[in-house]
Design an enzyme around this catalytic site. Structure first.
Site, PDB file in Angstrom:
ATOM      1  N   LYS A  88       0.844  -1.197   0.000  1.00 16.68           N
ATOM      2  CA  LYS A  88       0.000   0.000   0.000  1.00 16.68           C
ATOM      3  C   LYS A  88       0.879   1.246   0.000  1.00 16.68           C
ATOM      4  O   LYS A  88       1.535   1.559   0.988  1.00 16.68           O
ATOM      5  CB  LYS A  88      -0.916   0.041   1.231  1.00 16.68           C
ATOM      6  CG  LYS A  88      -2.053   1.040   1.003  1.00 16.68           C
ATOM      7  CD  LYS A  88      -2.638   1.617   2.253  1.00 16.68           C
ATOM      8  CE  LYS A  88      -1.904   2.799   2.796  1.00 16.68           C
ATOM      9  NZ  LYS A  88      -1.811   3.986   1.931  1.00 16.68           N
ATOM     10  N   GLU A 132       9.736   0.845  10.874  1.00 16.51           N
ATOM     11  CA  GLU A 132      10.783   1.864  10.658  1.00 16.51           C
ATOM     12  C   GLU A 132      10.121   3.220  10.808  1.00 16.51           C
ATOM     13  O   GLU A 132       9.326   3.624   9.951  1.00 16.51           O
ATOM     14  CB  GLU A 132      11.405   1.687   9.285  1.00 16.51           C
ATOM     15  CG  GLU A 132      12.100   0.349   9.159  1.00 16.51           C
ATOM     16  CD  GLU A 132      12.878   0.168   7.871  1.00 16.51           C
ATOM     17  OE1 GLU A 132      12.812   1.035   6.994  1.00 16.51           O
ATOM     18  OE2 GLU A 132      13.547  -0.866   7.756  1.00 16.51           O
ATOM     19  N   CYS A 142      13.628  10.747   7.333  1.00 18.14           N
ATOM     20  CA  CYS A 142      13.533  10.217   8.701  1.00 18.14           C
ATOM     21  C   CYS A 142      14.866  10.269   9.424  1.00 18.14           C
ATOM     22  O   CYS A 142      14.931  10.486  10.621  1.00 18.14           O
ATOM     23  CB  CYS A 142      13.021   8.782   8.660  1.00 18.14           C
ATOM     24  SG  CYS A 142      14.059   7.699   7.655  1.00 18.14           S
ATOM     25  N   GLU A 199       9.662  15.283  16.171  1.00 20.89           N
ATOM     26  CA  GLU A 199      10.063  15.305  14.767  1.00 20.89           C
ATOM     27  C   GLU A 199       9.218  16.319  13.987  1.00 20.89           C
ATOM     28  O   GLU A 199       7.994  16.266  14.033  1.00 20.89           O
ATOM     29  CB  GLU A 199       9.851  13.904  14.178  1.00 20.89           C
ATOM     30  CG  GLU A 199      10.310  13.776  12.749  1.00 20.89           C
ATOM     31  CD  GLU A 199       9.968  12.420  12.160  1.00 20.89           C
ATOM     32  OE1 GLU A 199       8.808  11.961  12.299  1.00 20.89           O
ATOM     33  OE2 GLU A 199      10.855  11.796  11.563  1.00 20.89           O
TER      34      GLU A 199
HETATM   35  P1  NAD Z   1       2.086   7.955   8.260  1.00 23.56           P
HETATM   36  O1  NAD Z   1       2.307   7.065   9.404  1.00 23.56           O
HETATM   37  O2  NAD Z   1       1.029   8.988   8.357  1.00 23.56           O
HETATM   38  O3  NAD Z   1       1.757   7.137   6.933  1.00 23.56           O
HETATM   39  C1  NAD Z   1       2.598   6.113   6.437  1.00 23.56           C
HETATM   40  C2  NAD Z   1       1.764   5.100   5.697  1.00 23.56           C
HETATM   41  O4  NAD Z   1       0.873   4.478   6.613  1.00 23.56           O
HETATM   42  C3  NAD Z   1       0.896   5.675   4.588  1.00 23.56           C
HETATM   43  O5  NAD Z   1       0.895   4.783   3.494  1.00 23.56           O
HETATM   44  C4  NAD Z   1      -0.480   5.715   5.225  1.00 23.56           C
HETATM   45  O6  NAD Z   1      -1.534   5.634   4.308  1.00 23.56           O
HETATM   46  C5  NAD Z   1      -0.433   4.461   6.072  1.00 23.56           C
HETATM   47  N1  NAD Z   1      -1.413   4.428   7.162  1.00 23.56           N
HETATM   48  C6  NAD Z   1      -2.000   5.463   7.801  1.00 23.56           C
HETATM   49  N2  NAD Z   1      -2.862   5.009   8.748  1.00 23.56           N
HETATM   50  C7  NAD Z   1      -2.819   3.659   8.706  1.00 23.56           C
HETATM   51  C8  NAD Z   1      -3.457   2.612   9.434  1.00 23.56           C
HETATM   52  N3  NAD Z   1      -4.327   2.869  10.406  1.00 23.56           N
HETATM   53  N4  NAD Z   1      -3.164   1.337   9.116  1.00 23.56           N
HETATM   54  C9  NAD Z   1      -2.270   1.047   8.147  1.00 23.56           C
HETATM   55  N5  NAD Z   1      -1.625   2.005   7.427  1.00 23.56           N
HETATM   56  C10 NAD Z   1      -1.892   3.286   7.698  1.00 23.56           C
HETATM   57  O7  NAD Z   1       3.506   8.629   7.980  1.00 23.56           O
HETATM   58  P2  NAD Z   1       3.862   9.734   6.902  1.00 23.56           P
HETATM   59  O8  NAD Z   1       3.490  11.073   7.436  1.00 23.56           O
HETATM   60  O9  NAD Z   1       3.343   9.322   5.570  1.00 23.56           O
HETATM   61  O10 NAD Z   1       5.442   9.589   6.853  1.00 23.56           O
HETATM   62  C11 NAD Z   1       6.317  10.324   7.599  1.00 23.56           C
HETATM   63  C12 NAD Z   1       6.858   9.505   8.757  1.00 23.56           C
HETATM   64  O11 NAD Z   1       7.569   8.377   8.270  1.00 23.56           O
HETATM   65  C13 NAD Z   1       7.878  10.279   9.576  1.00 23.56           C
HETATM   66  O12 NAD Z   1       7.672  10.053  10.930  1.00 23.56           O
HETATM   67  C14 NAD Z   1       9.198   9.687   9.127  1.00 23.56           C
HETATM   68  O13 NAD Z   1      10.256   9.831  10.061  1.00 23.56           O
HETATM   69  C15 NAD Z   1       8.831   8.270   8.914  1.00 23.56           C
HETATM   70  N6  NAD Z   1       9.829   7.615   8.074  1.00 23.56           N
HETATM   71  C16 NAD Z   1      10.635   6.660   8.621  1.00 23.56           C
HETATM   72  C17 NAD Z   1      11.615   6.054   7.847  1.00 23.56           C
HETATM   73  C18 NAD Z   1      12.535   5.015   8.429  1.00 23.56           C
HETATM   74  O14 NAD Z   1      13.142   4.275   7.651  1.00 23.56           O
HETATM   75  N7  NAD Z   1      12.681   4.906   9.729  1.00 23.56           N
HETATM   76  C19 NAD Z   1      11.736   6.399   6.502  1.00 23.56           C
HETATM   77  C20 NAD Z   1      10.900   7.369   5.985  1.00 23.56           C
HETATM   78  C21 NAD Z   1       9.933   7.958   6.770  1.00 23.56           C
END
Ligand code: NAD
Length: 487
Positions: free
Chosen positions: A181, A256, A289, A384
């Protein structure tokens, strides 16, 4: 071209899900918008629990045959996917840039070639994946890496294809089938990957893609009893939600998550290198991130560091990510800009001083920002931001530097600038972080374990660690006797 096709710079992208080797449309759609200029790119099929179920069913049906496919054949197909990615680097780069606003030049020259490499690396690693047999009182122990089953892979918008293929490639290599997804703000390259995988000969149902809002289809995917692995990259609150949802079936998770990583600059460092490392944290408009957003500088060099940093930051070119001269593109979404601005305004109200930036730019841009006079327990130091906002604090001793560096709930990465090898070894040993970079940043080898400690994640992926996660390890103990001789 069908009514389900949109085009980006002449590249056709199917807007439907990819399930069981077929395009599937939903009754509802959501609108995909480019962060570059706010233009509408098209209407994307908006999945519901029904499409999530369909995708898991397709992954389940395809699993036995894919799991039984020889390692050599799985590796061959993954290399064919890599070939397909390489053939379409230009298409993938312009579509990704238009969808998420990151630089075209880095998509072209760095990111998309790395996407191909992700497939090649895990294909090759699979072929050498092994564990030596060992003996217990004459009995032989044999460890096998059994494919675990359908895997749900959920990724964010900041590096859509790159991050997802760190998961898709090892999951497929391991013999698992996949339901991926993509993030709702950046769904397009996932659809192109489906085309590439199909052309490469990946059997129907082995890779499935469902688009939509996490809040609408997330639970259906993560609580599904037929799903045997969930790998998630994203925010902490979503990870907490997924963990609860996965608990129903005790589905193993790899998480992650976010970070608030430190950059420690010691007085013995090459100061120009330290300044370069700090300015690099603005890459991808701070939507990284791993970004070292807390700059901790030894007091004796703090003034000089700040002067050189401000000079260098002023030269950063913000603009259209398709232009070669641009260093930083836009932030992803108006909602994200408001969030960033809220963080900065509250920090300033609490006494912070913006040495650089501190305000929104035109359109979807936020001025690269450096805040000083920030308290360790303040929101801006602890949370963050996920935008081009850094804080600067000073320290006087190595102990204090380590104490400040470790004093958040995160533990994703840390970067050190120091000219002293002994100090680097001492400090590194005391830092809580999944990755530590010494006098460098963002160098990542797929052989290395990757992940975060504390609220930055659960588990490690990369090299053998990825196969540890995507496989069910089995130990078979065979007795030396009891065989009938068929000789
Ligand atoms: P998010 O958690 O809002 O969304 C990430 C994904 O999760 C999206 O595809 C979203 O549709 C999905 N999602 C949302 N609600 C869900 C649910 N209830 N069940 C299943 N999936 C769901 O995060 P974001 O704002 O898109 O991304 C930014 C975050 O990601 C930051 O905190 C960043 O640090 C982190 N990040 C971490 C890494 C790493 O490798 N550690 C890499 C990139 C980004």
């Amino acid at each position: 071209m069908t009514e389900h096709t949109l085009t980006v710079a002449g590249v056709a992208v199917d807007t439907r899900h990819w399930i069981g080797g077929e395009r599937v449309a939903s009754a509802e759609t959501f609108t995909d918008v480019s962060p570059i200029d706010g233009s509408v790119l098209g209407e994307i099929s908006r999945g519901t629990a029904a499409e999530a179920d369909l995708a898991v069913a397709a992954a389940k049906a395809a699993f036995p045959a894919w799991a039984a496919t020889s390692r050599a054949e799985r590796a061959r197909i993954l290399h064919a996917v890599a070939d397909g990615v390489e053939k379409r680097i230009e298409d993938l780069a312009i579509v990704e840039t238009t969808d998420n606003g990151a630089l075209l030049r880095s998509h072209r020259r760095g990111v998309m070639p790395r996407v191909a490499h992700n497939f090649r690396f895990f294909a090759d690693w699979l072929l050498k994946l092994d564990h030596e047999d060992f003996e217990t009182r004459g009995h032989t122990n044999h460890v096998s890496w059994d494919p675990a089953g359908p895997s749900v892979l959920i990724t964010p918008w900041n590096a859509p294809l790159m991050l997802s293929t760190w998961k898709v490639a090892p999951a497929l290599a391991a013999g698992n089938t996949v339901v991926r997804k993509p993030a709702e703000w950046t769904p397009l390259t996932a659809s192109l990957l489906a085309d590439i995988a199909a052309e490469a000969g990946l059997p129907a149902g082995v890779l499935n893609i469902v688009q939509g809002y996490g809040s609408e289809i997330g639970d259906a995917l993560t609580s599904h009893p037929d799903v045997r692995r969930i790998s998630f990259t994203g925010s902490v609150p979503t990870a907490q939600r997924i963990t609860q949802s996965a608990a129903a079936n005790l589905t193993p998770l790899s998480l992650e998550l976010g970070g608030k990583s430190p950059l420690l600059v010691f007085a013995d460092a090459d100061l120009d290198l330290a300044v370069d490392l700090a300015v690099e944290q603005y890459d991808n408009a701070g939507q990284v991130c791993l970004a070292a957003t807390r700059v901790l500088v030894e007091e004796t060099v703090a003034e000089e560091f700040t002067r050189r940093f401000a000079e260098k930051a002023a030269a950063v070119v913000q603009g259209d990510p398709r232009d070669e001269a641009t260093d930083i593109g836009p932030n992803i979404h108006e909602r994200q800009l408001e969030k960033i601005d809220g963080f900065v305004r509250r920090a300033v109200e609490a006494g912070a001083r913006a040495v650089v930036g501190g305000h929104r730019g035109e359109g979807r841009y936020y001025a690269p920002t450096l805040l000083t006079d920030v308290a360790q327990d303040s929101e801006i130091v602890q949370e963050e931001v996920f935008g081009p906002v850094l804080t600067l604090q000073t320290f006087t001793t190595e102990d204090e530097a380590v104490q400040l560096a470790n004093d958040t709930r995160f533990g994703l990465a840390a970067t050190l600038a120091t000219g002293d090898r002994d100090r680097a070894a001492r400090v590194t040993q005391r830092l809580v972080a999944g990755t530590v970079w010494v006098n460098c940043f963002f160098v990542r080898d797929l052989q290395a374990p990757f992940g975060g400690s504390r609220h930055s994640g659960v588990g490690r992926e990369g090299g053998t660690w990825s196969f540890d996660f995507y496989c069910d390890l089995k130990n078979t103990v065979t007795a030396p006797k009891g065989w009938k001789d068929h000789g």
